[in-house]
Enzyme design. Structure first.
Site, PDB file in Angstrom:
ATOM      1  N   GLU A  90       0.796  -1.218   0.000  1.00 44.93           N
ATOM      2  CA  GLU A  90       0.000   0.000   0.000  1.00 44.93           C
ATOM      3  C   GLU A  90       0.837   1.281   0.000  1.00 44.93           C
ATOM      4  O   GLU A  90       0.413   2.294  -0.567  1.00 44.93           O
ATOM      5  CB  GLU A  90      -0.921   0.018   1.239  1.00 44.93           C
ATOM      6  CG  GLU A  90      -2.007  -1.042   1.232  1.00 44.93           C
ATOM      7  CD  GLU A  90      -3.147  -0.684   0.276  1.00 44.93           C
ATOM      8  OE1 GLU A  90      -3.074   0.357  -0.393  1.00 44.93           O
ATOM      9  OE2 GLU A  90      -4.106  -1.461   0.206  1.00 44.93           O
ATOM     10  N   SER A 351     -29.893 -28.021  52.670  1.00 45.50           N
ATOM     11  CA  SER A 351     -29.045 -28.529  53.756  1.00 45.50           C
ATOM     12  C   SER A 351     -27.602 -28.069  53.682  1.00 45.50           C
ATOM     13  O   SER A 351     -26.776 -28.510  54.491  1.00 45.50           O
ATOM     14  CB  SER A 351     -29.072 -30.066  53.747  1.00 45.50           C
ATOM     15  OG  SER A 351     -30.379 -30.550  54.006  1.00 45.50           O
TER      16      SER A 351
END
Length: 687
Positions: A90, A351
């Site tokens: 690029e 419990s």
């Protein structure tokens, strides 16, 4: 002649000076033009992220416009070969130009004039950043001129790494993907730190035409674009011929990968608590979280439709929460209400609080694991607890009472301890119990209080750490903080020693895990919480709306999931600690006399083997009924004599269940005397 030559040179010098002056004016004008540039915002919004203890992405949210734009890594943390390929393709002079590359621009203009169409682009990476920031076009001269102006201004105000970082944040990669991190995660399932040449080439090619080159929709176009990049890299010497050829043969990704959805309930809570934070670093492990979410989903599927489940894993040494699963399927429309985070929902613990009661009783000198305690019919005022199976087992050791999860023995101990003491211990453990009526009663020992799964994991963290453990934490940066002492180290070890003796689920190893199950009233909640020498795990199963699940028990539903979770956590169980030096490890017959058999606080010590009135219990309030009162006895030697308020009401009773005339309404004291003169006394109120 000389004069004319002199005039000619003077004109040239004047023209040259004028040109230089004009150039200076132009330069100053361009400088002023660039300096006056109104730059677009360079601080882009990025999605909120949840990261695990190692920085791995666990969940990401899109930004307000629906784009998946994530916090970019610094260029140094991006694959170096990709960056080299990007600049070679690029903008090969990116490091040297000031925002515009005159050579590339001139070449593009000449080629366009010669071919009468655009052959190559002259945009630099900085110009592309300018276009991305303004979301502008590339084809019109006005747009190109604006990009040049913004690019020149960006180069004056930012350094090259910052400009490159802007490209890595905004470059489009198809669909809603924006930025290098979103691209690598969606297309390759990984962060951009290490990429193959084929992956890097595709990422270089995609931003030029992100929709037309999407590999999941336009595979041939994506392959051709990638091949052009690879060929250019071969000619530029970035890749060898062999590497370029091999990369061109690699398959393209066929679909976008979904972004991680790990610990979504937690991510939602953290995001709501701090809306401005862009990143939340937590103590969770992404890999473990994924395994636990799969386990919970499978466990709920096995349990049946509409059954939800939740799970939490913590290191009880450090207090770090390693995994938290709020439901089987976040947002799933299968009737399980997956949007509800059941790790923080208030539920009845069944419990699972019994170990705490027994630990407090050990510390108070009320009992020892080998103390005998009676499991028989009993009433405390109007409260008559019963065991879950409706049966009574008579005299049992405290160890057996806890392992069998009997209700009556633990309620007896809760009465002597006082419910307020149990509630205070829960709060010292770092939990936030909620009472339906505001005043604690004896039923808290059986689950008559609201707690969360996180509360239970916090409580068992304290038990696992010798009675005082660290406060659980999720924030990776939070320091380890110790909680208050709940019970002594001796009592904590005794509890762990009892719980490790529970029979494990079928096929699971025995004696390696101290764990407790629980089932709330009406089978609404099934629990299993346990720990080894390093970790604690809590499991909840039930329906999120609190509807009963007939036949659901903690031991059958949640306990197997608990052991499976430990198996997924690590290959072996960590050994539980040895007993503290002060621990009294003896049989029942070698205990001190007061600890051999449990007696309520304040009870007179009867001679060994004397009678005991098991019903009605001392302090009971009873209905007057049909004029008769039934007494139930334990121990002693027949025949028995019974007195009510000091008067004999019958003698020579040989049975253990005796009917006597009612002494009348109000308070009465009943005394039973056996043939050896040993006596038992209870006080009752008849209404």
């Amino acid at each position: 002649m000389a004069w004319r030559r002199s005039r000619g040179w003077s004109a040239i010098l004047v023209a040259l000076a004028g040109a230089l002056f004009a150039g200076a004016l132009a330069r100053d004008g361009v400088d002023a033009w660039v300096a006056a540039t109104d730059l677009p915002p360079v601080l882009a919004e990025t999605g909120v992220e949840l990261r695990d203890r190692d920085g791995a992405l666990m969940r990401a949210y899109p930004v307000a416009d629906g784009l998946m734009r994530l916090q970019p890594p610094p260029p140094a943390a991006v694959d170096g070969r990709y960056l080299a390929m990007l600049q070679a393709y690029e903008d090969k002079r990116f490091a040297r130009h000031a925002g515009v590359d005159p050579l590339a621009m001139g070449r593009a203009v000449v080629q366009a004039l010669w071919h009468r169409r655009a052959v190559s682009g002259g945009s630099t990476l900085t110009m592309q950043v300018a276009r991305l920031l303004e979301d502008g076009g590339t084809g019109r001269w006005a747009g190109k001129l604006r990009q040049i102006r913004v690019a020149l201004a960006l180069e004056r105000r930012l350094d090259k790494p910052a400009i490159l970082s802007l490209y890595l944040t905004h470059a489009p990669y198809g669909g809603t993907l924006e930025g290098i991190r979103a691209a690598t995660l969606a297309w390759f399932g990984k962060e951009p730190a290490r990429l193959t040449p084929a992956e890097a080439a595709l990422l270089v090619a995609l931003p030029q035409s992100p929709e037309a080159r999407r590999p999941d929709r336009h595979a041939e176009a994506a392959r051709a674009a990638r091949a052009r990049v690879l060929e250019r890299m071969r000619r530029a010497g970035v890749l060898s011929a062999e590497a370029a050829e091999s990369a061109a043969r690699e398959p393209l990704p066929r679909a976008m990968r979904p972004f991680p959805m790990l610990a979504p309930h937690l991510a939602d809570r953290l995001r709501a608590a701090d809306p401005l934070a862009r990143r939340h670093d937590v103590t969770l492990s992404a890999g473990l979280q994924a395994r636990m979410q799969a386990l919970v989903a499978e466990a709920a599927r096995r349990a049946g439709p509409q059954i939800s489940a939740a799970l939490m894993v913590a290191d009880h040494r450090s207090g770090e929460i390693l995994a938290t699963v709020g439901s089987p399927g976040y947002g799933a429309g299968d009737g399980r209400q997956g949007f509800v985070d059941m790790t923080v929902a208030l539920r009845s613990p069944g419990s699972t609080l019994k170990p705490l009661v027994y630990g407090l009783a050990f510390d108070q000198g009320l009992a020892h694991p080998e103390t005998l305690i009676h499991d028989g019919p009993v009433m405390f005022g109007r409260y008559a607890p019963r065991n879950f199976d409706g049966q009574f087992r008579g005299d049992v050791s405290v160890r057996q009472a806890l392992q069998l999860s009997l209700n009556i023995p633990v309620v007896r101990l809760t009465r002597d301890l006082g419910p307020a003491r149990v509630m205070a211990a829960l709060r010292r453990a770092g939990t936030d119990p909620q009472l339906p009526g505001g005043v604690p009663g004896l039923a808290i020992a059986l689950g008559g209080v609201g707690v969360t799964l996180r509360d239970l994991v916090q409580l068992y963290t304290a038990l696992a750490e010798g009675g005082a453990g660290p406060v659980l934490r999720l924030e990776a940066t939070a320091a380890r903080q110790m909680g208050d002492r709940v019970i002594s180290d001796t009592a904590a070890w005794q509890i762990g020693d009892i719980l490790r003796g529970l029979s494990p689920p079928h096929g699971a190893p025995a004696g390696v895990l101290a764990y407790k199950t629980g089932t709330s009233y009406g089978h609404r909640d099934a629990w299993a919480v346990g720990y080894d020498g390093a970790h604690v795990i809590g499991v909840w199963m039930g329906r999120a709306d609190g509807t009963p699940v007939p036949g659901a028990f903690g031991g059958d539903l949640a306990a197997p999931v608990l052991f499976e979770a430990f198996g997924l956590l690590k290959p072996d169980f960590a050994p539980l600690p040895p007993p503290p030096p002060a621990t009294l490890i003896v049989g029942a017959s070698d205990l001190p006399q007061p600890l051999r058999r449990y007696r309520p606080r304040g009870a007179v010590l009867r001679p060994a083997g004397g009678p005991e009135v098991t019903f009605p219990p001392d302090g009971a309030r009873l209905a007057a009924g049909d004029g008769r009162l039934t007494l139930k006895l334990h121990g002693g030697a027949a025949p028995f004599t019974v007195m009510a308020n000091g008067r004999p009401v019958g003698g020579a009773f040989h049975g253990r269940e005796i009917d006597i005339p009612s002494p009348g309404r109000g308070f009465s004291t009943l005394v039973v005397v056996d043939r050896a003169g040993r006596a038992a006394r209870v006080s009752v109120e008849l209404e």
